[in-house]
Write a protein that holds these residues in place. Structure first.
Motif, PDB file in Angstrom:
ATOM      1  N   LEU A  33       0.846  -1.197   0.000  1.00 39.50           N
ATOM      2  CA  LEU A  33       0.000   0.000   0.000  1.00 39.50           C
ATOM      3  C   LEU A  33       0.877   1.241   0.000  1.00 39.50           C
ATOM      4  N   VAL A  42      -6.489   6.595  -7.781  1.00 41.30           N
ATOM      5  CA  VAL A  42      -5.957   5.400  -7.134  1.00 41.30           C
ATOM      6  C   VAL A  42      -5.681   4.332  -8.193  1.00 41.30           C
ATOM      7  N   THR A  44      -5.168   0.289  -8.726  1.00 36.80           N
ATOM      8  CA  THR A  44      -5.235  -1.077  -8.202  1.00 36.80           C
ATOM      9  C   THR A  44      -4.548  -1.966  -9.222  1.00 36.80           C
ATOM     10  N   TYR A 105      -3.702  -3.625 -14.367  1.00 36.69           N
ATOM     11  CA  TYR A 105      -3.967  -2.481 -13.486  1.00 36.69           C
ATOM     12  C   TYR A 105      -5.181  -1.677 -13.964  1.00 36.69           C
ATOM     13  N   SER A 110     -10.338   8.212  -6.880  1.00 36.48           N
ATOM     14  CA  SER A 110     -10.100   7.518  -5.612  1.00 36.48           C
ATOM     15  C   SER A 110     -11.381   7.018  -4.953  1.00 36.48           C
ATOM     16  N   LEU A 113     -12.148   3.134  -5.488  1.00 33.98           N
ATOM     17  CA  LEU A 113     -11.165   2.127  -5.093  1.00 33.98           C
ATOM     18  C   LEU A 113     -11.808   0.758  -4.887  1.00 33.98           C
ATOM     19  N   LEU A 117     -10.742  -2.915  -6.660  1.00 33.84           N
ATOM     20  CA  LEU A 117     -10.367  -4.111  -5.905  1.00 33.84           C
ATOM     21  C   LEU A 117     -11.293  -5.279  -6.229  1.00 33.84           C
ATOM     22  N   VAL A 207      -1.800  -1.214  -4.171  1.00 30.09           N
ATOM     23  CA  VAL A 207      -2.781  -0.137  -4.195  1.00 30.09           C
ATOM     24  C   VAL A 207      -2.030   1.151  -3.899  1.00 30.09           C
ATOM     25  N   ILE A 211      -5.646   7.064  -0.656  1.00 30.11           N
ATOM     26  CA  ILE A 211      -6.390   5.983  -0.006  1.00 30.11           C
ATOM     27  C   ILE A 211      -6.416   6.170   1.503  1.00 30.11           C
ATOM     28  N   THR A 216      -8.884   0.534   3.170  1.00 31.37           N
ATOM     29  CA  THR A 216      -8.335  -0.259   2.075  1.00 31.37           C
ATOM     30  C   THR A 216      -8.035  -1.681   2.532  1.00 31.37           C
TER      31      THR A 216
END
Length: 436
Positions: A33, A42, A44, A105, A110, A113, A117, A207, A211, A216
Protein backbone atom coordinates in the motif's frame (compact mmCIF):
# COMPACT_ATOMS: atom_id res chain seq x y z
CA UNK A 1 -0.17 13.23 -10.07
CA UNK A 2 1.95 12.04 -7.16
CA UNK A 3 3.62 15.43 -6.70
CA UNK A 4 5.10 14.14 -3.47
CA UNK A 5 7.37 11.87 -5.50
CA UNK A 6 9.42 14.76 -6.89
CA UNK A 7 10.89 17.97 -5.61
CA UNK A 8 12.60 20.81 -7.41
CA UNK A 9 15.79 22.08 -5.78
CA UNK A 10 17.60 24.79 -7.66
CA UNK A 11 15.97 23.66 -10.89
CA UNK A 12 17.14 20.04 -10.48
CA UNK A 13 14.52 17.33 -10.03
CA UNK A 14 15.24 15.06 -7.08
CA UNK A 15 13.36 12.05 -5.85
CA UNK A 16 11.56 12.00 -2.56
CA UNK A 17 11.16 8.87 -0.52
CA UNK A 18 8.23 6.67 -1.50
CA UNK A 19 6.53 5.46 1.66
CA UNK A 20 4.79 2.12 1.58
CA UNK A 21 3.40 -0.61 3.80
CA UNK A 22 3.51 -4.30 2.95
CA UNK A 23 2.01 -7.45 4.44
CA UNK A 24 0.74 -10.92 3.49
CA UNK A 25 -2.77 -12.30 3.46
CA UNK A 26 -3.30 -15.77 4.90
CA UNK A 27 -3.64 -17.19 1.38
CA UNK A 28 -0.11 -15.99 0.52
CA UNK A 29 -0.97 -12.89 -1.52
CA UNK A 30 1.51 -10.11 -0.86
CA UNK A 31 0.02 -6.63 -0.47
CA UNK A 32 1.76 -3.27 -0.84
CA UNK A 33 0.00 0.00 0.00
CA UNK A 34 1.21 3.50 -0.89
CA UNK A 35 -0.80 6.53 0.19
CA UNK A 36 -0.37 9.65 -1.93
CA UNK A 37 -2.92 12.36 -1.14
CA UNK A 38 -1.69 14.78 -3.81
CA UNK A 39 -4.29 13.79 -6.44
CA UNK A 40 -7.72 12.10 -6.15
CA UNK A 41 -6.77 8.97 -8.08
CA UNK A 42 -5.96 5.40 -7.13
CA UNK A 43 -4.23 2.51 -8.90
CA UNK A 44 -5.23 -1.08 -8.20
CA UNK A 45 -2.78 -3.49 -9.75
CA UNK A 46 -1.85 -7.13 -9.56
CA UNK A 47 1.40 -8.63 -10.84
CA UNK A 48 1.60 -12.38 -11.33
CA UNK A 49 4.93 -14.20 -11.35
CA UNK A 50 4.25 -15.85 -14.69
CA UNK A 51 5.71 -14.98 -18.05
CA UNK A 52 6.80 -16.58 -21.28
CA UNK A 53 9.62 -18.43 -19.54
CA UNK A 54 7.06 -20.45 -17.55
CA UNK A 55 5.50 -22.00 -20.65
CA UNK A 56 5.80 -25.47 -22.09
CA UNK A 57 8.15 -25.32 -25.12
CA UNK A 58 5.32 -26.88 -27.16
CA UNK A 59 2.79 -24.32 -25.93
CA UNK A 60 4.51 -20.95 -26.19
CA UNK A 61 2.48 -17.76 -26.04
CA UNK A 62 0.24 -18.77 -23.13
CA UNK A 63 1.31 -16.00 -20.72
CA UNK A 64 0.74 -13.25 -23.28
CA UNK A 65 -2.49 -14.92 -24.37
CA UNK A 66 -3.79 -14.71 -20.80
CA UNK A 67 -3.04 -11.00 -20.73
CA UNK A 68 -5.86 -10.77 -23.30
CA UNK A 69 -8.02 -13.68 -22.17
CA UNK A 70 -8.57 -12.45 -18.62
CA UNK A 71 -10.42 -9.38 -19.86
CA UNK A 72 -13.09 -11.64 -21.40
CA UNK A 73 -15.19 -11.64 -18.25
CA UNK A 74 -15.89 -13.41 -14.98
CA UNK A 75 -18.80 -15.14 -13.30
CA UNK A 76 -20.04 -11.70 -12.19
CA UNK A 77 -18.80 -9.51 -15.06
CA UNK A 78 -20.49 -10.43 -18.33
CA UNK A 79 -18.45 -10.95 -21.46
CA UNK A 80 -17.66 -7.59 -23.10
CA UNK A 81 -18.53 -5.59 -19.98
CA UNK A 82 -15.08 -5.19 -18.39
CA UNK A 83 -13.96 -2.12 -20.33
CA UNK A 84 -17.44 -0.59 -20.18
CA UNK A 85 -17.46 -0.78 -16.38
CA UNK A 86 -14.03 0.83 -16.15
CA UNK A 87 -14.71 3.68 -18.58
CA UNK A 88 -18.18 4.44 -17.25
CA UNK A 89 -16.67 4.90 -13.80
CA UNK A 90 -14.02 7.35 -14.98
CA UNK A 91 -11.19 4.85 -15.16
CA UNK A 92 -8.60 3.41 -17.51
CA UNK A 93 -7.01 -0.02 -17.48
CA UNK A 94 -4.43 -2.13 -19.24
CA UNK A 95 -2.09 -5.10 -18.93
CA UNK A 96 1.31 -6.17 -20.19
CA UNK A 97 3.42 -9.32 -20.28
CA UNK A 98 7.15 -10.01 -20.27
CA UNK A 99 9.19 -13.18 -20.16
CA UNK A 100 9.12 -12.95 -16.35
CA UNK A 101 5.74 -11.58 -15.21
CA UNK A 102 2.23 -10.41 -16.16
CA UNK A 103 0.79 -7.13 -14.89
CA UNK A 104 -2.81 -5.86 -14.76
CA UNK A 105 -3.97 -2.48 -13.49
CA UNK A 106 -6.82 0.02 -13.25
CA UNK A 107 -6.62 3.76 -12.56
CA UNK A 108 -9.80 5.16 -11.03
CA UNK A 109 -10.93 8.29 -9.24
CA UNK A 110 -10.10 7.52 -5.61
CA UNK A 111 -13.78 7.15 -4.68
CA UNK A 112 -13.89 4.04 -6.91
CA UNK A 113 -11.17 2.13 -5.09
CA UNK A 114 -13.56 -0.58 -3.93
CA UNK A 115 -14.67 -1.16 -7.53
CA UNK A 116 -11.08 -1.62 -8.67
CA UNK A 117 -10.37 -4.11 -5.91
CA UNK A 118 -13.52 -6.07 -6.65
CA UNK A 119 -12.71 -6.28 -10.36
CA UNK A 120 -9.16 -7.55 -9.81
CA UNK A 121 -10.44 -10.08 -7.24
CA UNK A 122 -12.99 -11.24 -9.81
CA UNK A 123 -10.25 -11.71 -12.40
CA UNK A 124 -8.38 -13.91 -9.95
CA UNK A 125 -11.25 -15.79 -8.31
CA UNK A 126 -13.96 -16.16 -10.98
CA UNK A 127 -12.48 -15.97 -14.51
CA UNK A 128 -14.59 -17.48 -17.26
CA UNK A 129 -12.30 -19.43 -19.57
CA UNK A 130 -14.43 -20.91 -22.33
CA UNK A 131 -14.20 -21.69 -26.03
CA UNK A 132 -15.73 -18.44 -27.26
CA UNK A 133 -13.26 -16.39 -25.27
CA UNK A 134 -10.29 -18.47 -26.38
CA UNK A 135 -11.34 -18.36 -30.04
CA UNK A 136 -11.94 -14.59 -29.91
CA UNK A 137 -8.60 -13.77 -28.33
CA UNK A 138 -6.80 -16.20 -30.62
CA UNK A 139 -7.75 -13.96 -33.53
CA UNK A 140 -6.80 -10.83 -31.58
CA UNK A 141 -3.33 -12.18 -30.81
CA UNK A 142 -2.80 -13.29 -34.42
CA UNK A 143 -3.66 -9.80 -35.65
CA UNK A 144 -1.31 -8.28 -33.06
CA UNK A 145 1.52 -10.51 -34.30
CA UNK A 146 0.83 -9.60 -37.93
CA UNK A 147 0.74 -5.89 -37.15
CA UNK A 148 3.66 -5.63 -34.74
CA UNK A 149 6.01 -8.24 -36.13
CA UNK A 150 5.25 -9.99 -39.42
CA UNK A 151 4.26 -6.88 -41.41
CA UNK A 152 6.41 -4.38 -39.52
CA UNK A 153 9.79 -3.37 -40.98
CA UNK A 154 12.50 -4.89 -38.78
CA UNK A 155 9.70 -6.40 -36.70
CA UNK A 156 11.37 -9.79 -36.17
CA UNK A 157 14.72 -8.64 -34.81
CA UNK A 158 14.02 -9.60 -31.22
CA UNK A 159 12.69 -13.14 -31.92
CA UNK A 160 15.70 -13.89 -34.13
CA UNK A 161 18.16 -12.51 -31.59
CA UNK A 162 16.59 -14.49 -28.76
CA UNK A 163 16.58 -17.82 -30.59
CA UNK A 164 20.29 -17.38 -31.30
CA UNK A 165 21.30 -16.09 -27.88
CA UNK A 166 19.60 -18.78 -25.81
CA UNK A 167 19.78 -22.51 -26.41
CA UNK A 168 18.47 -23.93 -23.13
CA UNK A 169 16.62 -21.14 -21.32
CA UNK A 170 12.97 -20.39 -22.22
CA UNK A 171 14.05 -16.85 -23.10
CA UNK A 172 14.82 -18.43 -26.48
CA UNK A 173 11.25 -17.91 -27.66
CA UNK A 174 9.41 -14.62 -28.07
CA UNK A 175 6.80 -13.48 -25.57
CA UNK A 176 4.01 -13.51 -28.15
CA UNK A 177 4.77 -17.17 -28.80
CA UNK A 178 3.77 -19.48 -31.61
CA UNK A 179 0.40 -19.18 -33.30
CA UNK A 180 0.59 -22.88 -34.16
CA UNK A 181 1.00 -23.71 -30.47
CA UNK A 182 -2.01 -21.59 -29.53
CA UNK A 183 -4.11 -23.17 -32.30
CA UNK A 184 -3.20 -26.66 -31.08
CA UNK A 185 -3.96 -25.98 -27.40
CA UNK A 186 -7.10 -27.41 -25.85
CA UNK A 187 -9.48 -25.52 -23.60
CA UNK A 188 -8.37 -27.77 -20.73
CA UNK A 189 -4.76 -26.67 -21.23
CA UNK A 190 -5.73 -23.00 -20.90
CA UNK A 191 -7.75 -23.76 -17.78
CA UNK A 192 -4.85 -25.71 -16.27
CA UNK A 193 -2.44 -22.82 -16.94
CA UNK A 194 -4.79 -20.44 -15.15
CA UNK A 195 -5.17 -22.74 -12.17
CA UNK A 196 -1.41 -23.22 -11.87
CA UNK A 197 -0.16 -19.64 -12.12
CA UNK A 198 -3.06 -17.30 -11.33
CA UNK A 199 -3.10 -17.81 -7.58
CA UNK A 200 -2.89 -15.45 -4.59
CA UNK A 201 0.45 -16.90 -3.50
CA UNK A 202 1.95 -16.24 -6.95
CA UNK A 203 0.99 -12.57 -7.03
CA UNK A 204 1.41 -9.15 -5.46
CA UNK A 205 -1.42 -6.63 -5.07
CA UNK A 206 -0.43 -2.97 -5.09
CA UNK A 207 -2.78 -0.14 -4.20
CA UNK A 208 -1.32 3.33 -4.70
CA UNK A 209 -2.87 6.78 -4.59
CA UNK A 210 -5.24 8.72 -2.39
CA UNK A 211 -6.39 5.98 -0.01
CA UNK A 212 -7.52 5.46 3.55
CA UNK A 213 -5.18 2.70 4.73
CA UNK A 214 -7.55 1.14 7.28
CA UNK A 215 -10.51 1.08 4.87
CA UNK A 216 -8.33 -0.26 2.08
CA UNK A 217 -7.17 -3.15 4.26
CA UNK A 218 -10.78 -4.02 5.08
CA UNK A 219 -11.74 -4.15 1.42
CA UNK A 220 -8.64 -6.18 0.52
CA UNK A 221 -9.49 -8.74 3.18
CA UNK A 222 -13.10 -8.83 1.99
CA UNK A 223 -12.36 -9.36 -1.69
CA UNK A 224 -8.99 -11.13 -1.75
CA UNK A 225 -8.78 -12.83 1.63
CA UNK A 226 -11.45 -15.38 0.69
CA UNK A 227 -9.61 -16.62 -2.42
CA UNK A 228 -8.10 -20.08 -1.83
CA UNK A 229 -4.35 -20.48 -1.83
CA UNK A 230 -2.95 -22.22 -4.91
CA UNK A 231 -0.54 -25.10 -5.08
CA UNK A 232 3.09 -24.19 -4.46
CA UNK A 233 5.01 -23.77 -7.70
CA UNK A 234 8.14 -25.78 -8.37
CA UNK A 235 10.14 -23.58 -10.69
CA UNK A 236 12.80 -25.09 -12.88
CA UNK A 237 16.18 -23.37 -13.15
CA UNK A 238 17.72 -22.99 -16.59
CA UNK A 239 21.34 -22.06 -17.21
CA UNK A 240 23.22 -21.12 -20.34
CA UNK A 241 26.83 -21.88 -21.13
CA UNK A 242 28.91 -18.72 -21.61
CA UNK A 243 29.21 -17.57 -25.21
CA UNK A 244 32.84 -18.34 -26.09
CA UNK A 245 32.90 -17.63 -29.82
CA UNK A 246 31.04 -15.29 -32.12
CA UNK A 247 27.59 -16.49 -33.16
CA UNK A 248 26.74 -15.53 -36.74
CA UNK A 249 23.20 -15.52 -38.08
CA UNK A 250 21.27 -14.23 -41.07
CA UNK A 251 17.62 -13.26 -41.40
CA UNK A 252 15.72 -12.08 -44.49
CA UNK A 253 12.92 -9.57 -43.90
CA UNK A 254 10.56 -8.98 -46.86
CA UNK A 255 9.44 -5.65 -45.33
CA UNK A 256 12.78 -3.81 -45.58
CA UNK A 257 15.10 -2.38 -48.22
CA UNK A 258 18.08 -1.33 -46.10
CA UNK A 259 20.12 -4.02 -44.30
CA UNK A 260 20.57 -3.65 -40.57
CA UNK A 261 23.55 -4.61 -38.45
CA UNK A 262 22.48 -6.21 -35.17
CA UNK A 263 24.90 -7.31 -32.46
CA UNK A 264 23.88 -8.76 -29.12
CA UNK A 265 25.78 -9.55 -25.93
CA UNK A 266 24.36 -11.75 -23.18
CA UNK A 267 24.28 -9.96 -19.82
CA UNK A 268 23.64 -11.17 -16.26
CA UNK A 269 20.42 -11.01 -14.23
CA UNK A 270 19.04 -7.51 -13.74
CA UNK A 271 19.40 -8.05 -10.00
CA UNK A 272 23.20 -8.00 -10.24
CA UNK A 273 25.53 -5.05 -9.86
CA UNK A 274 27.14 -5.83 -13.22
CA UNK A 275 23.77 -5.45 -14.95
CA UNK A 276 23.45 -1.94 -13.57
CA UNK A 277 26.98 -1.09 -14.72
CA UNK A 278 26.03 -2.33 -18.19
CA UNK A 279 23.00 -0.03 -18.10
CA UNK A 280 25.38 2.90 -17.62
CA UNK A 281 27.57 1.65 -20.48
CA UNK A 282 24.54 1.32 -22.76
CA UNK A 283 23.47 4.88 -21.98
CA UNK A 284 26.99 6.19 -22.55
CA UNK A 285 27.38 4.47 -25.90
CA UNK A 286 24.00 4.62 -27.50
CA UNK A 287 21.27 6.44 -25.56
CA UNK A 288 20.02 9.24 -27.75
CA UNK A 289 21.62 11.75 -30.09
CA UNK A 290 24.21 12.90 -27.55
CA UNK A 291 25.64 9.39 -27.11
CA UNK A 292 29.15 8.50 -28.31
CA UNK A 293 28.05 6.21 -31.13
CA UNK A 294 25.37 8.54 -32.51
CA UNK A 295 27.60 11.61 -32.50
CA UNK A 296 30.48 9.76 -34.15
CA UNK A 297 28.76 7.51 -36.69
CA UNK A 298 25.62 9.50 -37.57
CA UNK A 299 26.51 13.16 -36.97
CA UNK A 300 30.22 13.36 -37.70
CA UNK A 301 31.05 10.58 -40.16
CA UNK A 302 27.60 10.40 -41.82
CA UNK A 303 27.94 6.61 -42.04
CA UNK A 304 24.53 5.63 -40.72
CA UNK A 305 20.92 6.68 -40.85
CA UNK A 306 20.47 5.41 -37.33
CA UNK A 307 22.48 3.92 -34.49
CA UNK A 308 21.00 2.68 -31.25
CA UNK A 309 20.79 0.03 -28.61
CA UNK A 310 18.21 -1.72 -26.49
CA UNK A 311 18.97 -3.24 -23.12
CA UNK A 312 16.76 -6.16 -22.09
CA UNK A 313 17.12 -6.48 -18.34
CA UNK A 314 15.43 -9.66 -17.17
CA UNK A 315 15.15 -11.82 -14.09
CA UNK A 316 17.57 -14.57 -15.14
CA UNK A 317 19.65 -13.14 -17.99
CA UNK A 318 19.66 -10.00 -20.07
CA UNK A 319 20.75 -8.86 -23.50
CA UNK A 320 22.47 -5.74 -24.76
CA UNK A 321 21.43 -5.35 -28.40
CA UNK A 322 23.11 -2.75 -30.64
CA UNK A 323 21.95 -1.93 -34.14
CA UNK A 324 22.72 0.34 -37.07
CA UNK A 325 21.40 1.22 -40.53
CA UNK A 326 24.26 2.02 -42.95
CA UNK A 327 23.94 5.00 -45.30
CA UNK A 328 25.13 5.42 -48.87
CA UNK A 329 28.12 3.27 -49.78
CA UNK A 330 28.86 2.29 -46.19
CA UNK A 331 28.22 -1.31 -45.11
CA UNK A 332 27.19 -3.05 -41.94
CA UNK A 333 30.83 -4.17 -41.62
CA UNK A 334 31.89 -0.53 -41.56
CA UNK A 335 29.43 0.20 -38.77
CA UNK A 336 30.62 -2.80 -36.76
CA UNK A 337 34.23 -1.57 -36.99
CA UNK A 338 33.25 1.86 -35.66
CA UNK A 339 31.16 0.38 -32.84
CA UNK A 340 33.98 -1.91 -31.79
CA UNK A 341 36.43 1.00 -31.66
CA UNK A 342 34.22 2.79 -29.14
CA UNK A 343 33.82 -0.33 -27.02
CA UNK A 344 37.60 -0.84 -26.96
CA UNK A 345 38.00 2.76 -25.77
CA UNK A 346 35.72 2.05 -22.78
CA UNK A 347 37.60 -1.18 -22.05
CA UNK A 348 40.96 0.58 -22.18
CA UNK A 349 40.49 4.09 -20.77
CA UNK A 350 38.35 5.56 -18.04
CA UNK A 351 35.48 7.65 -19.35
CA UNK A 352 35.91 11.35 -18.61
CA UNK A 353 34.68 12.90 -15.39
CA UNK A 354 32.36 15.08 -17.47
CA UNK A 355 30.80 12.05 -19.20
CA UNK A 356 30.58 10.23 -15.89
CA UNK A 357 28.65 13.11 -14.32
CA UNK A 358 26.38 13.31 -17.34
CA UNK A 359 25.55 9.62 -16.87
CA UNK A 360 24.72 10.17 -13.22
CA UNK A 361 22.43 13.07 -14.11
CA UNK A 362 20.70 10.98 -16.78
CA UNK A 363 19.97 8.16 -14.35
CA UNK A 364 18.86 10.60 -11.65
CA UNK A 365 16.27 11.97 -14.08
CA UNK A 366 15.15 8.48 -15.11
CA UNK A 367 14.76 7.54 -11.45
CA UNK A 368 12.63 10.61 -10.75
CA UNK A 369 10.50 10.14 -13.86
CA UNK A 370 9.80 6.49 -13.02
CA UNK A 371 8.20 7.61 -9.77
CA UNK A 372 6.58 10.81 -11.04
CA UNK A 373 3.03 9.46 -10.98
CA UNK A 374 1.08 6.83 -9.11
CA UNK A 375 0.96 4.48 -12.11
CA UNK A 376 4.76 4.40 -12.23
CA UNK A 377 5.06 3.99 -8.49
CA UNK A 378 2.57 1.10 -8.42
CA UNK A 379 4.41 -0.82 -11.13
CA UNK A 380 7.81 -0.16 -9.54
CA UNK A 381 6.59 -1.41 -6.16
CA UNK A 382 5.25 -4.61 -7.73
CA UNK A 383 8.38 -5.16 -9.85
CA UNK A 384 10.87 -4.63 -7.03
CA UNK A 385 8.97 -7.03 -4.78
CA UNK A 386 8.38 -9.78 -7.30
CA UNK A 387 11.50 -9.75 -9.46
CA UNK A 388 14.12 -8.25 -7.15
CA UNK A 389 12.90 -9.35 -3.72
CA UNK A 390 13.38 -5.86 -2.23
CA UNK A 391 10.54 -3.35 -2.41
CA UNK A 392 12.68 -0.56 -0.96
CA UNK A 393 14.78 -0.51 -4.14
CA UNK A 394 12.16 2.00 -5.26
CA UNK A 395 14.03 4.38 -2.95
CA UNK A 396 17.58 3.01 -2.94
CA UNK A 397 18.39 1.70 -6.43
CA UNK A 398 19.69 5.11 -7.48
CA UNK A 399 22.27 4.87 -4.68
CA UNK A 400 23.61 1.70 -6.34
CA UNK A 401 24.11 3.62 -9.57
CA UNK A 402 25.82 6.46 -7.70
CA UNK A 403 28.26 3.97 -6.16
CA UNK A 404 29.45 2.65 -9.54
CA UNK A 405 32.93 3.97 -10.36
CA UNK A 406 34.56 4.76 -13.68
CA UNK A 407 36.92 1.86 -13.02
CA UNK A 408 33.95 -0.50 -12.72
CA UNK A 409 32.58 0.73 -16.03
CA UNK A 410 35.90 -0.11 -17.70
CA UNK A 411 36.19 -3.51 -16.01
CA UNK A 412 32.61 -4.61 -16.74
CA UNK A 413 33.01 -3.59 -20.40
CA UNK A 414 36.08 -5.82 -20.51
CA UNK A 415 34.16 -8.68 -18.91
CA UNK A 416 31.08 -8.77 -21.16
CA UNK A 417 31.56 -6.79 -24.38
CA UNK A 418 34.09 -8.82 -26.33
CA UNK A 419 33.83 -9.97 -29.97
CA UNK A 420 33.86 -13.67 -29.03
CA UNK A 421 30.94 -13.20 -26.62
CA UNK A 422 28.32 -11.92 -29.02
CA UNK A 423 25.88 -12.57 -31.80
CA UNK A 424 26.35 -10.81 -35.14
CA UNK A 425 23.08 -10.85 -37.06
CA UNK A 426 22.88 -9.79 -40.71
CA UNK A 427 19.28 -8.58 -40.90
CA UNK A 428 18.80 -8.12 -44.64
CA UNK A 429 16.08 -7.53 -47.26
CA UNK A 430 14.44 -10.64 -48.60
CA UNK A 431 15.75 -11.95 -51.89
CA UNK A 432 12.11 -11.97 -52.98
CA UNK A 433 10.43 -8.71 -53.89
CA UNK A 434 9.82 -6.56 -50.81
CA UNK A 435 6.25 -6.14 -49.67
CA UNK A 436 4.55 -2.83 -50.34
Amino acid sequence: MALSATLLLGGIATAQKVDFEEYDLENGMHVILHNDPSAPVVVTSVMYHVGAKDENPDRTGFAHFFEHLLFEGTQNIKRGEWFKIVSSNGGINNANTTDDRTYYYEVFPSNNLELGLWMESERLMHPVINKIGVDTQNEVVKEEKRTRMDNQPYGNILPVVKENMFKNHPYRWHTIGSMEHLDAATLEEFQAFNKKFYTPNNSVLVVAGQIDIAQTKEWIKKYFGVIPRGEELKRQTFTEEPIAQTIKANYQDPNIQIPMLVTSYRTPSMKTRDARVLNLISSYLSDGKSSKLYKKIVDEKKMALQIGAVGFSQEDYGMYIMYGLPMGTFTTADLLKEMDEEIVKIQTDLISEKDYQKLQNTFDNQFVNANANVEGIAESLAKFYMLYGDVNLINTEIDLYHSISREEIRDVAKKYLNPNQRLILDYVPSTEQAKN
